[in-house]
Design an enzyme around this catalytic site. Structure first.
Site, PDB file in Angstrom:
ATOM      1  CG  ASP A  33      -0.217   0.011   2.531  1.00 29.60           C
ATOM      2  OD1 ASP A  33       1.030  -0.035   2.532  1.00 29.60           O
ATOM      3  OD2 ASP A  33      -0.886   0.058   3.579  1.00 29.60           O
ATOM      4  NE  ARG A  89      15.034  25.551   1.055  1.00 25.51           N
ATOM      5  CZ  ARG A  89      15.192  25.098  -0.184  1.00 25.51           C
ATOM      6  NH1 ARG A  89      15.683  25.897  -1.111  1.00 25.51           N
ATOM      7  NH2 ARG A  89      14.861  23.868  -0.498  1.00 25.51           N
ATOM      8  CG  ASP A 160      21.814  35.557  -0.698  1.00 25.92           C
ATOM      9  OD1 ASP A 160      22.621  35.290   0.223  1.00 25.92           O
ATOM     10  OD2 ASP A 160      20.832  34.845  -0.956  1.00 25.92           O
ATOM     11  CE  LYS A 184      19.134  36.794  -5.084  1.00 31.08           C
ATOM     12  NZ  LYS A 184      18.212  35.780  -4.522  1.00 31.08           N
ATOM     13  CG  ASP A 211      23.873  29.732  -1.086  1.00 30.31           C
ATOM     14  OD1 ASP A 211      23.877  30.076   0.120  1.00 30.31           O
ATOM     15  OD2 ASP A 211      22.930  29.981  -1.858  1.00 30.31           O
TER      16      ASP A 211
END
Length: 283
Positions: A33, A89, A160, A184, A211
């Site tokens: 299942d 996040r 950033d 940005k 990053d």
């Protein structure tokens, strides 16, 4: 005894080798299942360290089952290592009626753990959502290890401003180079976002864009494309968590990235260095 989730088998093995502690061999089954069952038939030990990156909903359920399974097998203490924490996040409700998903996940994990170890959560504040003692490990310095030794006048860039710290940690570990970040700018008339390096001279230099996570690759590839206009020699990307979902790797290659380096918090082809030494220090 280390108990790996199915998405973190290599890291758990590396931790066992790093510490000299035994490694359990769980079984991961799926019923007709679609329900899963993760069990630990060979578990033996008073303390368990469950190592499980929650890279998917299934991985999260599997982690909760492994925590419960080791308790059933007699573990007196359970430490849960989250090399990569999914939903980190979503650390606040961005719109009315939205969940704080990081909090919901943290509370669920806390029910089966005595202690939690996180590796570079996307938002550091998510550690406060756990209801047990939680340690945050910074693995960014390890990203310097797989980088080429011959980088030319290296420039370490965060995509950033918030990622400049990760880039700086990597630069410090590499031992030379400068640090900067992309900015940005949004056109309030059209809503279009423009990405540009904040003033760094990249001409003729090797650039490493750093990053904490590369997920879809959109932000990183956009940043690299903007950087290309400044004439860098070679461009590399590095991240702690190489999620690289969908066509992320292709986006980066098309933007001109020569190599992608990541750790084994998320086990991918780009996992060039293990976080086992820094996680072991936190156990």
């Amino acid at each position: 005894m280390f108990v790996p989730g199915s998405a973190s088998q290599s890291l758990a093995a590396a931790l066992a080798a790093e510490t000299g502690r035994p490694l359990a061999t769980p079984e991961y089954r799926v019923f007709p299942d679609g329900e899963e069952c993760a069990s630990v038939p060979d578990f033996a030990g008073e303390g368990a360290v469950v190592v499980a990156a929650t890279v998917s909903n299934d991985a999260l359920v599997e982690l909760l089952q492994l925590q419960d399974a080791v308790r059933e097998a007699g573990a007196g203490t359970v430490t849960t290592v989250l090399p990569y924490m999914g939903y980190a996040r979503q650390d606040r409700a961005f719109e009315p009626g939205e969940p704080v998903s990081a909090r919901a996940v943290a509370r669920a994990v806390s029910t089966g753990a005595d202690r939690v170890v996180l590796v570079n959560p996307h938002e550091a504040g998510v550690a406060d959502f756990f209801e047990v003692g939680t340690v945050v490990v910074d693995a960014a310095r390890l990203l310097a290890d797989p980088l080429p030794d011959d980088l030319v006048d290296p420039l370490f860039l965060g995509p950033d401003a918030s990622a400049e710290g990760v880039a700086g940690t990597t630069r410090d570990a590499y031992g030379r180079g400068t640090v900067d970040h992309f900015e940005k700018e949004r056109d309030h008339g059209t809503g279009e976002v423009t990405v540009r390096p904040s003033g760094a001279d990249a001409a003729g230099r090797d650039v490493v864009v750093v990053d904490d996570i590369i997920a879809t690759g959109s932000t990183m590839s956009e940043a690299v494309a903007a950087l290309r206009e400044r004439g860098p020699e070679r461009v590399f990307t590095a991240c702690v968590h190489p999620m690289l979902v969908g066509n992320a790797r292709t986006k980066l290659a098309a933007a001109g990235v020569e190599r992608v380096f990541g750790t084994d918090t998320v086990e991918r082809e780009a996992s060039a260095v293990s976080v086992a030494p820094v996680v072991a220090d936190a156990l």
